[in-house]
Design a protein around this motif. Sequence first.
Motif, short mmCIF file in Angstrom:
data_model
loop_
_atom_site.label_atom_id
_atom_site.label_comp_id
_atom_site.label_asym_id
_atom_site.label_seq_id
_atom_site.Cartn_x
_atom_site.Cartn_y
_atom_site.Cartn_z
N VAL A 85 0.85 -1.19 0.00
CA VAL A 85 0.00 0.00 0.00
C VAL A 85 0.88 1.24 0.00
O VAL A 85 1.89 1.31 0.70
N LYS A 86 0.53 2.25 -0.79
CA LYS A 86 1.28 3.51 -0.80
C LYS A 86 1.09 4.24 0.53
O LYS A 86 -0.01 4.26 1.09
N ARG A 87 2.18 4.83 0.99
CA ARG A 87 2.10 5.64 2.21
C ARG A 87 1.44 6.98 1.89
O ARG A 87 1.84 7.66 0.94
N THR A 88 0.42 7.35 2.67
CA THR A 88 -0.25 8.64 2.46
C THR A 88 -0.06 9.58 3.64
O THR A 88 -0.30 10.78 3.51
N SER A 89 0.32 9.03 4.79
CA SER A 89 0.50 9.90 5.97
C SER A 89 1.37 9.19 6.99
O SER A 89 1.66 8.00 6.86
N TYR A 90 1.78 9.93 8.00
CA TYR A 90 2.54 9.39 9.12
C TYR A 90 1.67 9.32 10.36
O TYR A 90 0.68 10.04 10.48
N GLY A 91 2.08 8.50 11.31
CA GLY A 91 1.42 8.49 12.61
C GLY A 91 1.89 9.67 13.45
O GLY A 91 3.01 10.16 13.29
N VAL A 92 1.02 10.12 14.35
CA VAL A 92 1.38 11.22 15.25
C VAL A 92 1.07 10.89 16.71
O VAL A 92 1.42 11.65 17.61
N ALA A 93 0.44 9.74 16.97
CA ALA A 93 0.06 9.39 18.34
C ALA A 93 1.30 9.12 19.19
O ALA A 93 2.34 8.70 18.69
N GLY A 94 1.16 9.36 20.49
CA GLY A 94 2.26 9.07 21.40
C GLY A 94 3.13 10.27 21.66
O GLY A 94 2.86 11.40 21.22
N THR A 95 4.22 10.03 22.37
CA THR A 95 5.16 11.08 22.76
C THR A 95 6.34 11.08 21.80
O THR A 95 7.01 10.07 21.64
N SER A 96 6.59 12.21 21.19
CA SER A 96 7.69 12.31 20.23
C SER A 96 9.04 12.23 20.94
O SER A 96 9.21 12.73 22.06
N CYS A 97 10.00 11.61 20.28
CA CYS A 97 11.36 11.53 20.79
C CYS A 97 12.30 11.28 19.62
O CYS A 97 11.86 11.19 18.47
N ALA A 98 13.57 11.17 19.92
CA ALA A 98 14.56 10.84 18.89
C ALA A 98 15.34 9.61 19.35
O ALA A 98 15.56 9.43 20.55
N VAL A 99 15.72 8.78 18.41
CA VAL A 99 16.54 7.60 18.72
C VAL A 99 17.64 7.49 17.67
O VAL A 99 17.53 8.03 16.57
N TYR A 100 18.70 6.81 18.04
CA TYR A 100 19.72 6.46 17.06
C TYR A 100 19.34 5.15 16.39
O TYR A 100 18.66 4.30 16.97
N THR A 101 19.78 4.98 15.15
CA THR A 101 19.60 3.71 14.47
C THR A 101 20.92 3.33 13.80
O THR A 101 21.77 4.19 13.54
N ASN A 102 21.11 2.06 13.56
CA ASN A 102 22.38 1.58 13.00
C ASN A 102 22.41 1.71 11.48
O ASN A 102 22.69 0.76 10.76
N HIS A 103 22.12 2.92 11.02
CA HIS A 103 22.19 3.26 9.60
C HIS A 103 23.14 4.44 9.42
O HIS A 103 23.19 5.33 10.28
N PHE A 104 23.83 4.45 8.28
CA PHE A 104 24.78 5.51 7.98
C PHE A 104 24.53 6.00 6.56
O PHE A 104 24.45 5.19 5.62
N PRO A 105 24.39 7.32 6.36
CA PRO A 105 24.12 7.85 5.01
C PRO A 105 25.30 7.59 4.07
O PRO A 105 26.46 7.64 4.48
N VAL A 106 25.00 7.32 2.81
CA VAL A 106 26.03 7.11 1.81
C VAL A 106 25.60 7.77 0.50
O VAL A 106 24.42 7.75 0.14
N LYS A 107 26.55 8.40 -0.18
CA LYS A 107 26.26 9.06 -1.46
C LYS A 107 26.36 8.02 -2.57
O LYS A 107 27.33 7.27 -2.65
#
Length: 926
Positions: free
Chosen positions: A54-76
Amino acid sequence: MPPRISPQNSRGGGGRGGRGGRGGPPMRGGYGSSGPALSAVAPSASAHITTVGVKRTSYGVAGTSCAVYTNHFPVKIPDSVITHYDVSLRFAVVITPSEKTLPARLNMDIIMQLQKVVAPGIFTPRAVYDGRKNLFAAVPLRIAEDGQEFDVTLSDPEAPSPANTSGKGPKVYKVKLKKVAEINPVVLQRFLEGMQSHDNDVLTAITALNVVIRMEPTQKYPFNIRSFFTDREKKDIGQGIELWRGYFQSVRPAMNQMLINIDISTGTMYKPGPLLGLCLEFIGKPGQVQFLMPSRGFPERERLRLQRFIAGIRVLTAHTGEKGRGSKTPRVVKKISSSGASSLTFQLREGGQMTVADYFQRVTNKPLRFPDLPCVEVGSGALLPIELCEVPPGQIMRKQVPPELTKNVLEFATKKPSDRLDSIRRGLGVLSYGQSDYVRQFGLHMEANADALRVNARILPAPTLKYGQQSKNPSITPVNGAWNMVDKKFYRPAEIKGWIILIYERQARFKNENADDMKQGLMTAFKDCGIVCPDSNPLVRYENGQGNIATQLRAAGNMYKDKRGIHPTLIVAILPEGGTDIYTAIKHFGDCVAGVATQCLKSNKCFRAKQQYYANVCLKINVKLGGINNIPDPLSPALEFVTDNANPAIVMGADVIHPAPGSEGRPSFTGVVANVDSASAKYIAQTRVQVSRKEMIDDLVSMTQHLLDMFRKYRRNVEKKPNIDPKRIIFYRDGVSEGQFQQVLEIEVPMIRKACENLGINPPPKITVIVVGKRHHVRFFPTSPESSDKTGNCRAGTVVDRDVGHPTEFDFYLQSHGGLLGTSRPAHYNVLLDENNFKPDALQELSFALCHVYARSTRSVSIPAPVYYADIVCSRAKNHFDPDAGLNFSDTNTQLDDQEVDSSLENFRKGFKDLHANTALNMYFS
């Protein structure tokens, strides 16, 4: 040349991955001064873009917003065209049919020899190769338009080539390259921006980038698909096995950029050194050489067990015969002879016979130290004395670790979140993206100071759970995925009309007073949680586990009926350590023969156990007898979709499990479960046997039809609901990879529709299909105390649907359980079909709530309960077979021809027994 087996003269012989993504507005929400909540608006994919899910049409907003680290690294990503070539690689002369497919490591060595020695002028700069069919070049190769073939010889004596025992010189390999496509990175960039469908061009481009980043480490280190391993951190766990720390890496598409997913992994390796020492350590007799000697009574069962362990291992020969070649060329072990080297004979070319021991005395000019030891058969029949073989380091053991060593593996593999993230960061130095010629030549680029990506997340509120009205406080809200049952009664307690206790432990180890303590502990727990048990004096019998279990159970049941007038509705069995066969026999009798609930306890667990232990046992007993432990509050917003009486909803979970690799002739098992009650807390199951390693569920029509019918009957007969037909179906599917998503839509969804049609359900229910994956390497790490639990993991209910989601499709990661050991793994949800038009918040909160109705614990679990149950049902399918029927369920490799495989599968189908009608109504699998 080494001796070969001569049949007429020999007296011996013989377990999905996450998809990356990044996008949406910058992080604005969070704790403290982080700011307001996140936006629900998602960038929309272009109208012409086709997606599997299914195509994504929106994001969830419920809950308490926060930030986390993830084991991903940007690459060009590169900006120049990559050329794709098909590789055909074979022996110049095929010796045996089994040699048509060459090992990936050998293929890599052949292609490297081609690039470095045979045609270096053509391969400048060098291309990258995946070990099988695909080769990618940063600059087009100067070869013929219709392809070009090369002859390659691994003349370097250090190169790991197959043993050459024919005396005809080194083997020659034919390598044919043919251009198949040009990959323009523009298509990949368009895909990341939501302007391009996930077609074959995009898939090939991602594959090419993955091959590029893996090329350098696969030349330096032992590797296994997408992981490679180093000896910088290792552990000897015994039985000839070492553990090596490894690194997983995968290029993943994200929203508007590409990421590299990096994780640590664990490799099981054969311990290097003398093969003799390895063998003795495996069988638990280090230093006792005579134990391996057939003439001294080496048990045949132990020989076969050892043979399974070392089959496929590469060895170097320690003698210096054969012009020195023996010490340089690794050879692959196939079998262990059943006779010693002094007893094994072979036919000489010049006529006559000779023993293996005499041959090697002639070659090495000294006698064998242990001529009565067996030999290993390598290559196409050559025999080598075990004492002359060395195991080189860095060989991956592609077999299951012995169960008794599993704890050691978990201890090595388990790392606290902070330690794991530090290891991943250090892994960037091992991966050496900046130093790799391949990475530079293809135009990939990662910043030198790159750090783990910081992403947007939310912590969902926990659902309220309801217990029985007799409870001191009937409602409870879990804290970080956990709660307790103090002063709680089950929502619907069961009644034990009669019960017996059978003890299979020796009476000297589990005495009468221990049995009385156990019985009293259960009675107290029954009273505390509300289970009704009028019989405080059950029948207690000691039984012999070597006897016929079914006969013993039947006799005990009849004895109870003679005394009390009714058959027991519960059998409690106390099992000794290693009582797996007894357990299987008891479950088969209870589930498929007698239709009686069974509860097995390990003697060492219930010996002087605390009351908490018996409370946990009651969680299982209650649902096996038809009770309900708790339900999520029907008025909770998270449950409104499935508790709407005007639109009855059925929640299903489905899974398939397959036999171990190499276990030919054994079937796959399928399991489908579904709720029958309105609160989505009481589940029933269907399970089947089907063709080995087939992922799509063959009998999904009949299984779904039965579950839907039981749902309707329960609503009509038990809940007295006026409308019994389900209007909505939520189908959680476990175990399928991304490449099989389309098959689920094309094969399984029509089967669900057919089941509804067969039952005359009109209008047909609206279906939502969600694939739940856990076989991925995505991890999340808290950035602040507020987003962390006491184990250092992210809090239960942490959901991420933006920064590491698919560029265009509706997916999300949900870490629904509190941490216990190591780093928790979130589940990855991919929405393939959604006729119910779920909003992201609704589906995320429903999935989180369903993780709290797992009957066997007072903790939320990592995946929704129906999916968890489906997995358990598949795993326990072997209990549907009569244990005395002789069907083999071991995980060891078996070599069968096609006819034997067909016959074996047919035997499994015939031997599969359906559940007893009584058992099928309850959660027997709990």
